[in-house]
Scaffold this motif. Structure first.
Motif, PDB file in Angstrom:
ATOM      1  N   GLU A   1      34.183 -16.205 -43.052  1.00  0.00           N
ATOM      2  CA  GLU A   1      34.256 -17.237 -42.031  1.00  0.00           C
ATOM      3  C   GLU A   1      35.668 -17.309 -41.473  1.00  0.00           C
ATOM      4  O   GLU A   1      36.638 -17.107 -42.204  1.00  0.00           O
ATOM      5  CB  GLU A   1      33.932 -18.613 -42.611  1.00  0.00           C
ATOM      6  N   ILE A   2      35.771 -17.618 -40.186  1.00  0.00           N
ATOM      7  CA  ILE A   2      37.057 -17.990 -39.613  1.00  0.00           C
ATOM      8  C   ILE A   2      37.133 -19.508 -39.703  1.00  0.00           C
ATOM      9  O   ILE A   2      36.250 -20.211 -39.203  1.00  0.00           O
ATOM     10  CB  ILE A   2      37.200 -17.556 -38.146  1.00  0.00           C
ATOM     11  N   ILE A   3      38.155 -19.980 -40.376  1.00  0.00           N
ATOM     12  CA  ILE A   3      38.398 -21.412 -40.485  1.00  0.00           C
ATOM     13  C   ILE A   3      39.515 -21.763 -39.505  1.00  0.00           C
ATOM     14  O   ILE A   3      40.597 -21.170 -39.548  1.00  0.00           O
ATOM     15  CB  ILE A   3      38.818 -21.822 -41.919  1.00  0.00           C
ATOM     16  N   LEU A   4      39.240 -22.713 -38.632  1.00  0.00           N
ATOM     17  CA  LEU A   4      40.228 -23.198 -37.673  1.00  0.00           C
ATOM     18  C   LEU A   4      40.778 -24.518 -38.196  1.00  0.00           C
ATOM     19  O   LEU A   4      40.016 -25.393 -38.610  1.00  0.00           O
ATOM     20  CB  LEU A   4      39.584 -23.398 -36.298  1.00  0.00           C
ATOM     21  N   TYR A   5      42.113 -24.653 -38.184  1.00  0.00           N
ATOM     22  CA  TYR A   5      42.778 -25.844 -38.710  1.00  0.00           C
ATOM     23  C   TYR A   5      43.355 -26.694 -37.591  1.00  0.00           C
ATOM     24  O   TYR A   5      43.734 -26.197 -36.537  1.00  0.00           O
ATOM     25  CB  TYR A   5      43.899 -25.436 -39.678  1.00  0.00           C
ATOM     26  N   ASN A   6      43.450 -27.982 -37.869  1.00  0.00           N
ATOM     27  CA  ASN A   6      44.003 -28.929 -36.914  1.00  0.00           C
ATOM     28  C   ASN A   6      45.507 -28.722 -36.767  1.00  0.00           C
ATOM     29  O   ASN A   6      46.177 -28.304 -37.703  1.00  0.00           O
ATOM     30  CB  ASN A   6      43.724 -30.355 -37.385  1.00  0.00           C
ATOM     31  N   ASP A   7      46.017 -28.990 -35.582  1.00  0.00           N
ATOM     32  CA  ASP A   7      47.454 -29.009 -35.353  1.00  0.00           C
ATOM     33  C   ASP A   7      47.762 -30.117 -34.357  1.00  0.00           C
ATOM     34  O   ASP A   7      46.859 -30.704 -33.762  1.00  0.00           O
ATOM     35  CB  ASP A   7      47.978 -27.653 -34.864  1.00  0.00           C
ATOM     36  N   ASP A   8      49.024 -30.417 -34.196  1.00  0.00           N
ATOM     37  CA  ASP A   8      49.424 -31.472 -33.276  1.00  0.00           C
ATOM     38  C   ASP A   8      49.975 -30.908 -31.974  1.00  0.00           C
ATOM     39  O   ASP A   8      50.649 -31.609 -31.230  1.00  0.00           O
ATOM     40  CB  ASP A   8      50.491 -32.363 -33.935  1.00  0.00           C
ATOM     41  N   VAL A   9      49.697 -29.630 -31.695  1.00  0.00           N
ATOM     42  CA  VAL A   9      50.292 -28.956 -30.552  1.00  0.00           C
ATOM     43  C   VAL A   9      49.280 -28.710 -29.439  1.00  0.00           C
ATOM     44  O   VAL A   9      49.540 -29.025 -28.277  1.00  0.00           O
ATOM     45  CB  VAL A   9      50.921 -27.607 -30.995  1.00  0.00           C
ATOM     46  N   ASN A  10      48.144 -28.146 -29.782  1.00  0.00           N
ATOM     47  CA  ASN A  10      47.175 -27.703 -28.772  1.00  0.00           C
ATOM     48  C   ASN A  10      46.251 -28.833 -28.327  1.00  0.00           C
ATOM     49  O   ASN A  10      45.833 -29.663 -29.134  1.00  0.00           O
ATOM     50  CB  ASN A  10      46.351 -26.535 -29.325  1.00  0.00           C
TER      51      ASN A  10
ATOM     52  N   LYS B   1      39.071 -11.269 -33.919  1.00  0.00           N
ATOM     53  CA  LYS B   1      38.875 -12.609 -33.353  1.00  0.00           C
ATOM     54  C   LYS B   1      39.898 -13.586 -33.936  1.00  0.00           C
ATOM     55  O   LYS B   1      40.494 -14.388 -33.205  1.00  0.00           O
ATOM     56  CB  LYS B   1      37.453 -13.101 -33.602  1.00  0.00           C
ATOM     57  N   CYS B   2      40.108 -13.516 -35.237  1.00  0.00           N
ATOM     58  CA  CYS B   2      41.084 -14.389 -35.874  1.00  0.00           C
ATOM     59  C   CYS B   2      42.493 -14.077 -35.365  1.00  0.00           C
ATOM     60  O   CYS B   2      43.272 -14.987 -35.074  1.00  0.00           O
ATOM     61  CB  CYS B   2      41.008 -14.248 -37.398  1.00  0.00           C
ATOM     62  N   SER B   3      42.796 -12.808 -35.210  1.00  0.00           N
ATOM     63  CA  SER B   3      44.109 -12.412 -34.687  1.00  0.00           C
ATOM     64  C   SER B   3      44.324 -12.960 -33.279  1.00  0.00           C
ATOM     65  O   SER B   3      45.422 -13.416 -32.942  1.00  0.00           O
ATOM     66  CB  SER B   3      44.243 -10.889 -34.673  1.00  0.00           C
ATOM     67  N   LYS B   4      43.291 -12.930 -32.465  1.00  0.00           N
ATOM     68  CA  LYS B   4      43.390 -13.448 -31.104  1.00  0.00           C
ATOM     69  C   LYS B   4      43.634 -14.957 -31.122  1.00  0.00           C
ATOM     70  O   LYS B   4      44.462 -15.471 -30.359  1.00  0.00           O
ATOM     71  CB  LYS B   4      42.115 -13.105 -30.314  1.00  0.00           C
ATOM     72  N   LEU B   5      42.937 -15.678 -32.002  1.00  0.00           N
ATOM     73  CA  LEU B   5      43.170 -17.119 -32.114  1.00  0.00           C
ATOM     74  C   LEU B   5      44.604 -17.409 -32.541  1.00  0.00           C
ATOM     75  O   LEU B   5      45.261 -18.308 -32.000  1.00  0.00           O
ATOM     76  CB  LEU B   5      42.183 -17.744 -33.117  1.00  0.00           C
ATOM     77  N   LEU B   6      45.116 -16.617 -33.474  1.00  0.00           N
ATOM     78  CA  LEU B   6      46.500 -16.781 -33.913  1.00  0.00           C
ATOM     79  C   LEU B   6      47.472 -16.470 -32.782  1.00  0.00           C
ATOM     80  O   LEU B   6      48.464 -17.174 -32.595  1.00  0.00           O
ATOM     81  CB  LEU B   6      46.783 -15.888 -35.126  1.00  0.00           C
ATOM     82  N   ASP B   7      47.191 -15.428 -32.008  1.00  0.00           N
ATOM     83  CA  ASP B   7      48.034 -15.058 -30.856  1.00  0.00           C
ATOM     84  C   ASP B   7      48.076 -16.183 -29.818  1.00  0.00           C
ATOM     85  O   ASP B   7      49.077 -16.351 -29.113  1.00  0.00           O
ATOM     86  CB  ASP B   7      47.542 -13.774 -30.189  1.00  0.00           C
ATOM     87  N   LEU B   8      46.981 -16.944 -29.735  1.00  0.00           N
ATOM     88  CA  LEU B   8      46.915 -18.056 -28.795  1.00  0.00           C
ATOM     89  C   LEU B   8      47.656 -19.297 -29.311  1.00  0.00           C
ATOM     90  O   LEU B   8      47.751 -20.305 -28.605  1.00  0.00           O
ATOM     91  CB  LEU B   8      45.462 -18.415 -28.488  1.00  0.00           C
ATOM     92  N   GLY B   9      48.140 -19.223 -30.539  1.00  0.00           N
ATOM     93  CA  GLY B   9      48.883 -20.343 -31.107  1.00  0.00           C
ATOM     94  C   GLY B   9      48.053 -21.309 -31.935  1.00  0.00           C
ATOM     95  O   GLY B   9      48.525 -22.383 -32.298  1.00  0.00           O
ATOM     96  N   LEU B  10      46.825 -20.927 -32.247  1.00  0.00           N
ATOM     97  CA  LEU B  10      45.970 -21.762 -33.085  1.00  0.00           C
ATOM     98  C   LEU B  10      46.176 -21.388 -34.556  1.00  0.00           C
ATOM     99  O   LEU B  10      46.620 -20.286 -34.867  1.00  0.00           O
ATOM    100  CB  LEU B  10      44.502 -21.581 -32.698  1.00  0.00           C
ATOM    101  N   SER B  11      45.851 -22.320 -35.443  1.00  0.00           N
ATOM    102  CA  SER B  11      45.966 -22.078 -36.880  1.00  0.00           C
ATOM    103  C   SER B  11      44.588 -21.708 -37.416  1.00  0.00           C
ATOM    104  O   SER B  11      43.663 -22.529 -37.386  1.00  0.00           O
ATOM    105  CB  SER B  11      46.469 -23.322 -37.589  1.00  0.00           C
ATOM    106  N   ALA B  12      44.458 -20.478 -37.892  1.00  0.00           N
ATOM    107  CA  ALA B  12      43.161 -20.003 -38.379  1.00  0.00           C
ATOM    108  C   ALA B  12      43.359 -18.992 -39.484  1.00  0.00           C
ATOM    109  O   ALA B  12      44.423 -18.371 -39.602  1.00  0.00           O
ATOM    110  CB  ALA B  12      42.373 -19.363 -37.231  1.00  0.00           C
ATOM    111  N   GLU B  13      42.332 -18.828 -40.301  1.00  0.00           N
ATOM    112  CA  GLU B  13      42.334 -17.812 -41.346  1.00  0.00           C
ATOM    113  C   GLU B  13      40.907 -17.378 -41.638  1.00  0.00           C
ATOM    114  O   GLU B  13      39.953 -18.086 -41.331  1.00  0.00           O
ATOM    115  CB  GLU B  13      43.003 -18.304 -42.635  1.00  0.00           C
ATOM    116  N   ILE B  14      40.782 -16.195 -42.226  1.00  0.00           N
ATOM    117  CA  ILE B  14      39.476 -15.681 -42.641  1.00  0.00           C
ATOM    118  C   ILE B  14      39.329 -15.930 -44.136  1.00  0.00           C
ATOM    119  O   ILE B  14      40.221 -15.610 -44.918  1.00  0.00           O
ATOM    120  CB  ILE B  14      39.352 -14.169 -42.354  1.00  0.00           C
ATOM    121  N   VAL B  15      38.208 -16.516 -44.512  1.00  0.00           N
ATOM    122  CA  VAL B  15      37.909 -16.735 -45.941  1.00  0.00           C
ATOM    123  C   VAL B  15      36.595 -16.082 -46.286  1.00  0.00           C
ATOM    124  O   VAL B  15      35.775 -15.808 -45.443  1.00  0.00           O
ATOM    125  CB  VAL B  15      37.865 -18.234 -46.324  1.00  0.00           C
TER     126      VAL B  15
END
Length: 91
Positions: free
Chosen positions: A22-31, A77-91
């Motif tokens: 799964e790609i887990i997307l985490y909350n941030d205070d930026v986006n 897909k996870c790499s692209k989300l990270l490139d966009l400045g989002l916090s994500a990881e694959i578990v």
């Protein structure tokens, strides 16, 4: 090697190959909400409704599973989300 052992070995290999990640997307205070929604639509191929629901879950719960699949499918897909400045990881 007996037939049963050989079959079990083949099943073990198939289980490893088909393991779901799964790609887990985490909350941030930026986006912004809109940016995260647009990112999920373009990268994870979400519908607008699905992207909005995931974004709300991330905001209120701190994280959300946004895509499920094989590791090879999810890694770019996870790499692209990270490139966009989002916090994500694959578990």
């Amino acid at each position: 090697m007996s037939t049963i052992e050989k079959i079990q070995e083949e099943l073990d290999v198939l289980t490893l190959e088909t393991r779901q990640h799964e790609i887990i997307l985490y909350n941030d205070d930026v986006n912004t909400f809109d940016f995260v929604i647009d990112s999920l639509i373009s990268v994870c191929e979400h519908t607008p409704e699905q992207a909005e629901q995931c974004t709300i879950l991330v905001h209120y719960k701190g994280k959300c599973s946004v895509k499920t699949g094989g590791f090879k499918e999810l890694k770019p897909k996870c790499s692209k989300l990270l490139d966009l400045g989002l916090s994500a990881e694959i578990v």
